[in-house]
Motif scaffolding. Sequence first.
Motif, short mmCIF file in Angstrom:
data_model
loop_
_atom_site.label_atom_id
_atom_site.label_comp_id
_atom_site.label_asym_id
_atom_site.label_seq_id
_atom_site.Cartn_x
_atom_site.Cartn_y
_atom_site.Cartn_z
N SER A 166 0.65 -1.38 -0.11
CA SER A 166 -0.11 0.09 -0.21
C SER A 166 1.09 1.30 -0.35
N GLY A 167 0.15 2.23 -0.13
CA GLY A 167 0.99 3.75 -0.28
C GLY A 167 0.05 5.00 0.41
N PHE A 168 0.15 5.88 0.79
CA PHE A 168 -0.01 6.85 1.20
C PHE A 168 1.19 8.04 0.58
N GLU A 169 0.03 9.47 0.56
CA GLU A 169 0.85 10.57 0.71
C GLU A 169 0.67 11.77 1.85
N ILE A 170 1.38 11.94 2.59
CA ILE A 170 1.57 12.52 3.79
C ILE A 170 1.42 13.91 3.24
N LYS A 171 1.40 14.99 4.32
CA LYS A 171 1.01 16.28 4.73
C LYS A 171 1.05 16.70 5.48
N MET A 177 6.95 5.05 -10.03
CA MET A 177 6.61 3.23 -9.77
C MET A 177 6.43 2.67 -8.90
N THR A 178 5.59 3.15 -7.97
CA THR A 178 4.04 3.12 -6.91
C THR A 178 3.53 3.01 -7.80
N LYS A 179 2.84 2.96 -9.23
CA LYS A 179 2.17 2.90 -9.92
C LYS A 179 1.77 1.68 -10.88
N LEU A 180 3.55 1.33 -11.12
CA LEU A 180 3.50 0.54 -11.94
C LEU A 180 4.20 -1.13 -11.44
N ILE A 181 5.06 -1.37 -10.46
CA ILE A 181 4.97 -2.63 -9.99
C ILE A 181 4.04 -3.00 -8.79
N ARG A 182 4.47 -4.30 -8.62
CA ARG A 182 3.34 -5.03 -8.65
C ARG A 182 3.31 -4.77 -6.84
N GLN A 183 2.15 -4.72 -7.08
CA GLN A 183 1.26 -4.85 -5.11
C GLN A 183 0.90 -6.36 -4.87
N LYS A 184 2.52 -7.03 -3.67
CA LYS A 184 2.08 -8.17 -3.59
C LYS A 184 1.18 -8.09 -1.83
N PRO A 185 0.44 -9.75 -1.91
CA PRO A 185 0.07 -10.28 -0.29
C PRO A 185 0.75 -9.79 0.19
#
Length: 270
Positions: free
Chosen positions: A3-8, A187-195
């Motif tokens: 998972s990915g997050f954007e922190i402000k 890369m966070t959009k293209l890379i595989r999302q693993k379990p």
Amino acid sequence: MYSGFEIKINESVFNKDYFTELVVDGKERYTSVKKEIKEIIDSFTLDSGKIDGNKMQSNWFPQIKADIFLSHSHQDEKLAIALSEWMYQNFGLIVFIDSCIWGYSNKLLEIIDREYCRPDKINKPHSYSYEQRNYSTSHVHMMLSTALSMMIDNVECVMFLNTPNSVTPKDTIDKTESPWIYSEIAMTKLIRQKPIENYRLQRITESFSEGGKIEKSLRVEYNIETDHLKKIDVSDLKKWNSQWSYIGQKYSTDFKFHALDILYKLIDIQ
């Protein structure tokens, strides 16, 4: 990556003294685990006179075990260190910050260029070949880019520290002048999302360089898309800490709980 997050956030979210303390503690912890380079250019040279790219990459850009990859601007290094130390102290999470782990790519370039990119070292020690410099730079930057992509693939969670130093809002699409941030977010959009199970097989206990101030010269902008990253701010961080503290006190002996699970649930509820 799971998972990915954007922190402000900015430095003001921390008490001034506490911020300084976090930075100092963070730097000490990263320094204690930083991979020291014991041999420089000679160790990368093969009998043929060519450079061993695999050996160079494994020495300068080793893969580190971590829970979180924190993407940030060079100018926000102290904030990144403080945030990473806060997550380590409160959740026991290991945050990867490349500027604190890998030797400066500029330093590696300097070593290579002084050895290989001066056609006349004796008579013109400060004169470098433009073509050879382009060649060496492309190799080192490709190694760094590859290593960053591998790290993003290997961590469970990616966090992007969105500040005015990293992103400039323009029209409907944000912009960044950092090619590294552009590459990391892409890369966070293209890379595989693993379990998530792939990251919980064993408890990670290890911890972990960018740098250099760029003089005013060439400036390039990239469109940066962060819609796929879940948004979090200081209030979410406080809720995360509060809920984790409660669970830690109530279920201190239950190892089924993981700090990132609390964050995932918290954000998904919103």
